[in-house]
Scaffold this motif. Structure first.
Motif, PDB file in Angstrom:
ATOM      1  N   GLY A   7      23.017 -50.608 -27.448  1.00  0.00           N
ATOM      2  CA  GLY A   7      22.938 -51.643 -28.463  1.00  0.00           C
ATOM      3  C   GLY A   7      23.945 -51.378 -29.562  1.00  0.00           C
ATOM      4  O   GLY A   7      24.924 -50.670 -29.379  1.00  0.00           O
ATOM      5  N   GLU A   8      23.695 -51.941 -30.704  1.00  0.00           N
ATOM      6  CA  GLU A   8      24.595 -51.794 -31.840  1.00  0.00           C
ATOM      7  C   GLU A   8      24.544 -50.376 -32.405  1.00  0.00           C
ATOM      8  O   GLU A   8      23.474 -49.793 -32.541  1.00  0.00           O
ATOM      9  CB  GLU A   8      24.225 -52.789 -32.935  1.00  0.00           C
ATOM     10  N   ARG A   9      25.717 -49.865 -32.716  1.00  0.00           N
ATOM     11  CA  ARG A   9      25.816 -48.567 -33.361  1.00  0.00           C
ATOM     12  C   ARG A   9      26.311 -48.768 -34.784  1.00  0.00           C
ATOM     13  O   ARG A   9      27.026 -49.725 -35.074  1.00  0.00           O
ATOM     14  CB  ARG A   9      26.809 -47.681 -32.615  1.00  0.00           C
ATOM     15  N   THR A  10      25.960 -47.842 -35.628  1.00  0.00           N
ATOM     16  CA  THR A  10      26.477 -47.901 -36.992  1.00  0.00           C
ATOM     17  C   THR A  10      27.933 -47.452 -36.988  1.00  0.00           C
ATOM     18  O   THR A  10      28.420 -46.861 -36.011  1.00  0.00           O
ATOM     19  CB  THR A  10      25.666 -46.991 -37.934  1.00  0.00           C
ATOM     20  N   VAL A  11      28.618 -47.717 -38.092  1.00  0.00           N
ATOM     21  CA  VAL A  11      30.021 -47.317 -38.211  1.00  0.00           C
ATOM     22  C   VAL A  11      30.138 -45.795 -38.143  1.00  0.00           C
ATOM     23  O   VAL A  11      31.038 -45.248 -37.504  1.00  0.00           O
ATOM     24  CB  VAL A  11      30.624 -47.873 -39.524  1.00  0.00           C
ATOM     25  N   LYS A  12      29.197 -45.101 -38.760  1.00  0.00           N
ATOM     26  CA  LYS A  12      29.216 -43.633 -38.745  1.00  0.00           C
ATOM     27  C   LYS A  12      29.018 -43.101 -37.329  1.00  0.00           C
ATOM     28  O   LYS A  12      29.704 -42.170 -36.916  1.00  0.00           O
ATOM     29  CB  LYS A  12      28.142 -43.070 -39.678  1.00  0.00           C
ATOM     30  N   GLU A  13      28.077 -43.659 -36.561  1.00  0.00           N
ATOM     31  CA  GLU A  13      27.857 -43.220 -35.178  1.00  0.00           C
ATOM     32  C   GLU A  13      29.093 -43.453 -34.327  1.00  0.00           C
ATOM     33  O   GLU A  13      29.468 -42.606 -33.511  1.00  0.00           O
ATOM     34  CB  GLU A  13      26.665 -43.961 -34.581  1.00  0.00           C
ATOM     35  N   THR A  14      29.749 -44.596 -34.517  1.00  0.00           N
ATOM     36  CA  THR A  14      30.960 -44.896 -33.756  1.00  0.00           C
ATOM     37  C   THR A  14      32.076 -43.924 -34.125  1.00  0.00           C
ATOM     38  O   THR A  14      32.796 -43.439 -33.249  1.00  0.00           O
ATOM     39  CB  THR A  14      31.404 -46.344 -34.014  1.00  0.00           C
ATOM     40  N   ALA A  15      32.230 -43.640 -35.409  1.00  0.00           N
ATOM     41  CA  ALA A  15      33.251 -42.688 -35.844  1.00  0.00           C
ATOM     42  C   ALA A  15      32.970 -41.296 -35.277  1.00  0.00           C
ATOM     43  O   ALA A  15      33.887 -40.605 -34.820  1.00  0.00           O
ATOM     44  CB  ALA A  15      33.311 -42.644 -37.365  1.00  0.00           C
ATOM     45  N   LEU A  52      31.403 -40.661 -32.544  1.00  0.00           N
ATOM     46  CA  LEU A  52      31.593 -40.728 -31.098  1.00  0.00           C
ATOM     47  C   LEU A  52      33.048 -40.496 -30.712  1.00  0.00           C
ATOM     48  O   LEU A  52      33.335 -39.809 -29.740  1.00  0.00           O
ATOM     49  CB  LEU A  52      31.110 -42.091 -30.577  1.00  0.00           C
ATOM     50  N   VAL A  53      33.976 -41.050 -31.498  1.00  0.00           N
ATOM     51  CA  VAL A  53      35.395 -40.897 -31.172  1.00  0.00           C
ATOM     52  C   VAL A  53      36.057 -39.748 -31.920  1.00  0.00           C
ATOM     53  O   VAL A  53      37.225 -39.478 -31.723  1.00  0.00           O
ATOM     54  CB  VAL A  53      36.171 -42.218 -31.424  1.00  0.00           C
ATOM     55  N   GLY A  54      35.312 -39.063 -32.788  1.00  0.00           N
ATOM     56  CA  GLY A  54      35.820 -37.870 -33.441  1.00  0.00           C
ATOM     57  C   GLY A  54      36.487 -38.101 -34.783  1.00  0.00           C
ATOM     58  O   GLY A  54      37.258 -37.267 -35.228  1.00  0.00           O
ATOM     59  N   PHE A  55      36.216 -39.208 -35.415  1.00  0.00           N
ATOM     60  CA  PHE A  55      36.774 -39.480 -36.734  1.00  0.00           C
ATOM     61  C   PHE A  55      35.742 -39.180 -37.822  1.00  0.00           C
ATOM     62  O   PHE A  55      34.550 -39.154 -37.574  1.00  0.00           O
ATOM     63  CB  PHE A  55      37.205 -40.951 -36.873  1.00  0.00           C
ATOM     64  N   LYS A  56      36.268 -38.960 -39.040  1.00  0.00           N
ATOM     65  CA  LYS A  56      35.394 -38.788 -40.197  1.00  0.00           C
ATOM     66  C   LYS A  56      35.548 -40.018 -41.092  1.00  0.00           C
ATOM     67  O   LYS A  56      36.661 -40.516 -41.268  1.00  0.00           O
ATOM     68  CB  LYS A  56      35.777 -37.542 -40.990  1.00  0.00           C
ATOM     69  N   LEU A  57      34.452 -40.465 -41.616  1.00  0.00           N
ATOM     70  CA  LEU A  57      34.510 -41.577 -42.541  1.00  0.00           C
ATOM     71  C   LEU A  57      34.967 -41.088 -43.907  1.00  0.00           C
ATOM     72  O   LEU A  57      34.641 -39.960 -44.313  1.00  0.00           O
ATOM     73  CB  LEU A  57      33.134 -42.236 -42.681  1.00  0.00           C
ATOM     74  N   PRO A  58      35.733 -41.902 -44.631  1.00  0.00           N
ATOM     75  CA  PRO A  58      36.139 -41.480 -45.965  1.00  0.00           C
ATOM     76  C   PRO A  58      34.947 -41.425 -46.903  1.00  0.00           C
ATOM     77  O   PRO A  58      34.018 -42.221 -46.779  1.00  0.00           O
ATOM     78  CB  PRO A  58      37.138 -42.553 -46.397  1.00  0.00           C
ATOM     79  N   THR A  59      34.947 -40.459 -47.751  1.00  0.00           N
ATOM     80  CA  THR A  59      33.845 -40.343 -48.711  1.00  0.00           C
ATOM     81  C   THR A  59      34.224 -41.053 -50.002  1.00  0.00           C
ATOM     82  O   THR A  59      35.400 -41.074 -50.395  1.00  0.00           O
ATOM     83  CB  THR A  59      33.533 -38.870 -49.013  1.00  0.00           C
ATOM     84  N   ASP A  60      33.258 -41.624 -50.635  1.00  0.00           N
ATOM     85  CA  ASP A  60      33.466 -42.354 -51.879  1.00  0.00           C
ATOM     86  C   ASP A  60      33.019 -41.468 -53.036  1.00  0.00           C
ATOM     87  O   ASP A  60      31.807 -41.302 -53.258  1.00  0.00           O
ATOM     88  CB  ASP A  60      32.673 -43.664 -51.843  1.00  0.00           C
ATOM     89  N   PRO A  61      33.960 -40.862 -53.769  1.00  0.00           N
ATOM     90  CA  PRO A  61      33.552 -39.990 -54.884  1.00  0.00           C
ATOM     91  C   PRO A  61      32.963 -40.793 -56.026  1.00  0.00           C
ATOM     92  O   PRO A  61      33.495 -41.811 -56.418  1.00  0.00           O
ATOM     93  CB  PRO A  61      34.849 -39.305 -55.302  1.00  0.00           C
ATOM     94  N   LYS A  62      31.841 -40.340 -56.529  1.00  0.00           N
ATOM     95  CA  LYS A  62      31.169 -41.036 -57.641  1.00  0.00           C
ATOM     96  C   LYS A  62      30.862 -40.086 -58.752  1.00  0.00           C
ATOM     97  O   LYS A  62      30.637 -38.988 -58.701  1.00  0.00           O
ATOM     98  CB  LYS A  62      29.892 -41.702 -57.158  1.00  0.00           C
TER      99      LYS A  62
END
Length: 101
Positions: free
Chosen positions: A81-89, A91-101
């Protein structure tokens, strides 16, 4: 590869394919052992059937290992089914950019 190594690797693949990990009562294991005993030869004998049995054993071993690898890959990458953006990233070995706050 010697006949003993082929037999051990075949039985190991059967053990991995077994749901409970036990091949003591397995018909496939009993058949393989019977075939190896049937084509057993001594050092003085040259038997074409023995080489054929080793080749057939290697073929079955390759088939069982490939089937096991296919199942592992299928379970890992099968669409659920649908995967989240983080799960997809992930799966392919990418890291999501972090948003500094």
């Amino acid at each position: 590869m010697s006949a003993t190594k082929v037999l051990r690797s075949l039985l190991n693949e059967l053990r991995r394919a077994s749901p409970n990990g036990c091949i003591k009562d397995s018909l496939a294991a009993k058949y393989i052992l019977a075939q190896y005993k049937k084509f057993e030869t001594t050092d003085q004998q040259l038997c074409k059937a023995r080489n054929e049995a080793i080749f057939l054993g290697n073929t079955y071993n390759t088939y069982l290992a490939s089937l096991r690898n296919y199942k592992e890959l299928y379970m890992e990458y099968h669409g659920r089914g649908e995967r989240t953006v983080k799960e997809t990233a992930d799966l392919v070995g990418f890291k999501l950019p972090t948003d500094p706050k």
